[in-house]
Scaffold this active site. Structure first.
Site, mmCIF file in Angstrom:
data_model
loop_
_atom_site.group_PDB
_atom_site.id
_atom_site.type_symbol
_atom_site.label_atom_id
_atom_site.label_comp_id
_atom_site.label_asym_id
_atom_site.label_seq_id
_atom_site.Cartn_x
_atom_site.Cartn_y
_atom_site.Cartn_z
ATOM 1 N N GLY A 41 -3.316 4.860 4.798
ATOM 2 C CA GLY A 41 -3.752 5.037 3.411
ATOM 3 C C GLY A 41 -2.545 5.241 2.516
ATOM 4 N N GLY B 286 -7.806 -1.567 3.990
ATOM 5 C CA GLY B 286 -6.337 -1.479 3.990
ATOM 6 C C GLY B 286 -5.759 -0.743 5.189
ATOM 7 C CE LYS C 37 3.059 0.482 11.872
ATOM 8 N NZ LYS C 37 1.850 0.839 11.172
ATOM 9 C CD GLU D 186 0.131 -2.278 11.268
ATOM 10 O OE1 GLU D 186 1.236 -2.740 10.980
ATOM 11 O OE2 GLU D 186 -0.246 -1.168 10.839
ATOM 12 C CB THR E 169 -0.894 0.006 1.271
ATOM 13 O OG1 THR E 169 -1.589 -1.231 1.316
ATOM 14 C CG2 THR E 169 -1.889 1.137 1.260
ATOM 15 C CB VAL E 170 3.317 2.641 2.413
ATOM 16 C CG1 VAL E 170 4.066 3.959 2.561
ATOM 17 C CG2 VAL E 170 2.287 2.500 3.533
ATOM 18 C CG ASP F 226 -0.059 0.293 14.764
ATOM 19 O OD1 ASP F 226 0.856 0.109 13.937
ATOM 20 O OD2 ASP F 226 -0.767 1.315 14.781
ATOM 21 C CE LYS G 134 1.024 3.784 13.955
ATOM 22 N NZ LYS G 134 -0.387 3.600 13.562
ATOM 23 C CD GLU H 187 6.565 13.349 10.181
ATOM 24 O OE1 GLU H 187 7.403 14.212 10.445
ATOM 25 O OE2 GLU H 187 5.686 12.990 11.004
HETATM 26 N N1 HSE Z 1 -2.636 -0.199 11.220
HETATM 27 C C1 HSE Z 1 -2.291 1.165 11.344
HETATM 28 C C2 HSE Z 1 -3.513 1.926 11.815
HETATM 29 C C3 HSE Z 1 -1.823 1.696 10.019
HETATM 30 O O1 HSE Z 1 -4.595 1.354 11.836
HETATM 31 O O2 HSE Z 1 -3.382 3.072 12.198
HETATM 32 C C4 HSE Z 1 -0.999 2.919 10.110
HETATM 33 O O3 HSE Z 1 0.115 2.775 10.916
#
Ligand code: HSE
Length: 441
Positions: free
Chosen positions: A306, A191, A109, A194, A17-18, A205, A209, A133
Site C-alpha cells: 500500500g 495495487g 526486495k 507485483e 504507488t510507493v 516475491d 523477502k 526497511e
Molecule cells: N506484491 C507484494 C505483496 C507487495 O503482495 O506483498 C509488497 O511487497
C-alpha cells in the site's frame, strides 16, 4: 552534539504507488516529522519515465529527470530514494549513488536479495548507508526489529506471511468462494500485486523477502538460490475447506529455521493450527513471528503493501539516515545486521532433508482395498498416518478424494512414496501435498 545542518535534500527515483506515497507522506506529516527529528527533509528532485503521466502526487514544483543517473550526477542531494523496482537499472542507480557517497533508501526486495552482498561491501567502502526497511512486509518494521531490537538474541526460527497478494487470494477464496483467477484480478486492482503477478503467486516475491530476513536473522550472506520455493497455484478451494474442517488454515509461509544440521529456508503453502495467531492473519496483512533464545517468540503484524503504509517505512529510513548526516555520526547498523566479516555461509538443508507432517489429498477409485494398497506403500517408507478423511458428498465422478494427515516424516520418504502411489491404477492425477507447521517450538 551540534548540528551540522538542519535540512536534508532527497532525490526520489520512481513515482509509482510507493514513490507517490513517500512524496505525499513527507508533505502531509512534515510538521510532525520535524517535531520528532528536529530537522527538515525536502524532496528536491524526482525521476520517472514519463513527466506528464497522471499520478497520485504533485511533483510540478520539483526538478524532474527522465534519467535517474543524470539526476544523481547533477543534483546536490544527501539521500537517493530508489523506488522504481526491477533489478538492472535500480542496481546502477544504487552503485552510482554510493560511488558519489550518497546514502540510499530503497524498497526493492529483489535488488537487496540478489545484489545485496555486493552492495553491502560497496556501501561499507564508501561509508554510506543503504536502508531497505520497506523491502519486507511494507509498514511492519521487521528489518529494524531483527537488526536492532533483537540484536541481543540468537534467533532460532522465523516464519512469516510476507506476501500480501497470496494471503489476500487464500483469504478471499475461502470467504467468497471465488476462483483463484477472480481474486487475483481484485488484488491487482487494489495495487498489491507485483508488476508480474507470477512473482506473488509463484512465491518469488516471498523468497526475495525471506532471503533478506534469513540473512539478518542467522548471519548468512544473502542467498536467494538456496531457498526452496512453492507458490499457491495448486491450492484449491476444496483444500481450504478440508483444512478448516481439520482445524487448520492454509497460509503461504516463508520459513527460516536453524536446527542441529543446518538451516531450512523455504517458501510454500502450509496448514497452520487455527489457534496460532499467524493462522488468523487475513487479507493483504503481513505478519512475522521471530523465535529467539532470550525474547522467546515475538510477533509483528501490519500492512504488507500500500502507498502510505510502505512509505511509512521508507520515510523512517530517510529519517534515520538524515539523523546520522545531521549529527555527523558514523554509527551505522551493518547492512545485513552482522559485521561483514562475521557473515558466514552455513549448511542450507535440501527440502528433502526437512521433517514435517503432511496433508495429502489423493483422488482414488471408490472400491474396497484401495486404501490398503496406499497404506502399504506408506508403511514401506516408514510413514505413519495420523488421520484419514473421506467425504462421500464430494464425489463428482467415479473417483473420490481421500485426505490423509501423516505423522512427522522426512520429506524424502514422502516424495518417494507419492511417486509410487501416483503410479497405482486406482489413483487419479497428481496428489496434493501441503506441509503442516505447528509453529510451537
Ligand atoms: N506484491 C507484494 C505483496 C507487495 O503482495 O506483498 C509488497 O511487497
Amino acid at each position: 552534539m551540534t548540528m551540522n545542518k538542519n535540512k536534508i535534500k532527497i532525490g526520489v527515483v520512481g513515482l509509482g504507488t510507493v514513490g507517490s506515497g513517500v512524496i505525499n507522506l513527507l508533505e502531509k506529516n512534515k510538521a510532525e516529522i520535524e517535531k520528532r527529528s528536529g530537522f527538515s527533509i525536502e524532496v528536491t528532485c524526482v525521476s520517472a519515465a514519463n513527466k506528464d503521466k497522471k499520478r497520485d502526487c504533485d511533483v510540478s514544483n520539483l526538478k524532474f529527470y527522465n534519467n535517474p543517473l543524470e539526476m544523481i550526477e547533477l543534483e546536490d542531494i544527501d539521500i537517493i530514494v530508489e523506488l522504481m523496482g526491477g533489478e538492472s537499472l535500480a542496481k546502477d542507480i544504487v552503485l552510482k549513488a554510493l560511488e558519489k557517497k550518497i546514502h540510499v533508501v530503497t524498497a526493492n526486495k529483489a535488488l537487496i536479495a540478489l545484489h545485496g552482498n555486493e552492495i553491502s561491501k560497496i556501501a561499507e567502502n564508501n561509508k554510506c548507508d543503504v536502508a531497505y526497511e520497506a523491502s519486507v512486509a511494507g509498514a511492519v518494521p521487521i528489518i529494524k526489529v531483527i537488526r536492532e531490537s533483537l540484536n541481543a538474541n540468537i534467533i532460532h526460527w522465523i516464519a512469516g506471511i510476507i506476501n500480501g497478494t497470496t494471503n489476500y487470494i487464500l483469504t478471499e477464496m475461502l470467504k467468497s468462494k471465488k476462483s483463484f483467477g477472480e481474486v487475483l484480478k481484485e488484488a491487482q486492482a487494489l495495487g498489491y500485486a507485483e508488476a508480474d503477478p507470477a512473482f506473488d503467486v509463484g512465491g518469488i516475491d516471498a523468497a526475495h523477502k525471506l532471503t533478506i530476513l534469513s540473512s539478518i536473522s542467522f548471519g548468512i550472506p544473502l542467498n536467494f538460490n538456496a531457498i526452496y520455493i512453492e507458490g499457491i497455484e495448486d491450492i484449491e478451494l476444496v483444500d481450504l475447506n478440508y483444512a478448516k474442517e481439520l482445524g487448520y488454515a492454509i497460509k503461504h509461509l516463508a520459513i527460516g529455521r536453524k536446527n542441529a544440521t543446518g538451516i531450512e529456508l523455504r517458501v510454500h503453502p502450509c496448514l497452520i493450527p487455527k489457534s496460532r495467531l499467524l493462522a488468523n492473519v487475513d487479507g493483504v496483512k503481513n505478519a512475522v513471528v521471530v523465535s529467539s533464545d532470550a525474547a522467546g517468540p515475538t510477533l509483528y503484524y501490519g500492512a504488507g503493501a500500500g502507498s502510505l503504509a510502505t512509505a511509512s517505512s521508507v520515510v523512517s529510513d530517510i529519517i534515520d539516515i538524515s539523523r546520522k548526516i545531521i549529527f555527523k555520526s558514523n554509527a551505522s547498523v551493518p547492512l545485513l545486521g552482522y559485521q561483514v566479516d562475521d557473515l558466514k555461509e552455513q549448511n542450507i538443508l535440501d527440502i528433502k532433508e526437512v521433517e514435517s507432517r503432511y496433508y495429502l489429498r489423493i483422488r482414488v477409485t471408490n472400491r474396497p482395498g484401495v486404501l490398503a494398497e496406499i497404506t502399504k506403500i506408506f508403511g514401506s517408507k516408514s510413514i505413519s498416518i495420523e488421520s484419514i478423511l473421506q467425504k462421500e458428498d464430494l464425489i463428482s465422478d467415479k473417483f473420490v478424494p481421500i485426505v490423509l494427515v501423516t505423522h512427522t516424516v522426512i520429506e524424502k520418504n514422502i516424495f518417494d512414496a507419492l511417486i509410487d502411489i501416483e503410479k497405482l491404477d486406482v489413483v487419479k492425477g497428481k496428489i496434493v501435498k501441503i506441509r503442516i507447521e505447528e509453529l510451537d517450538s
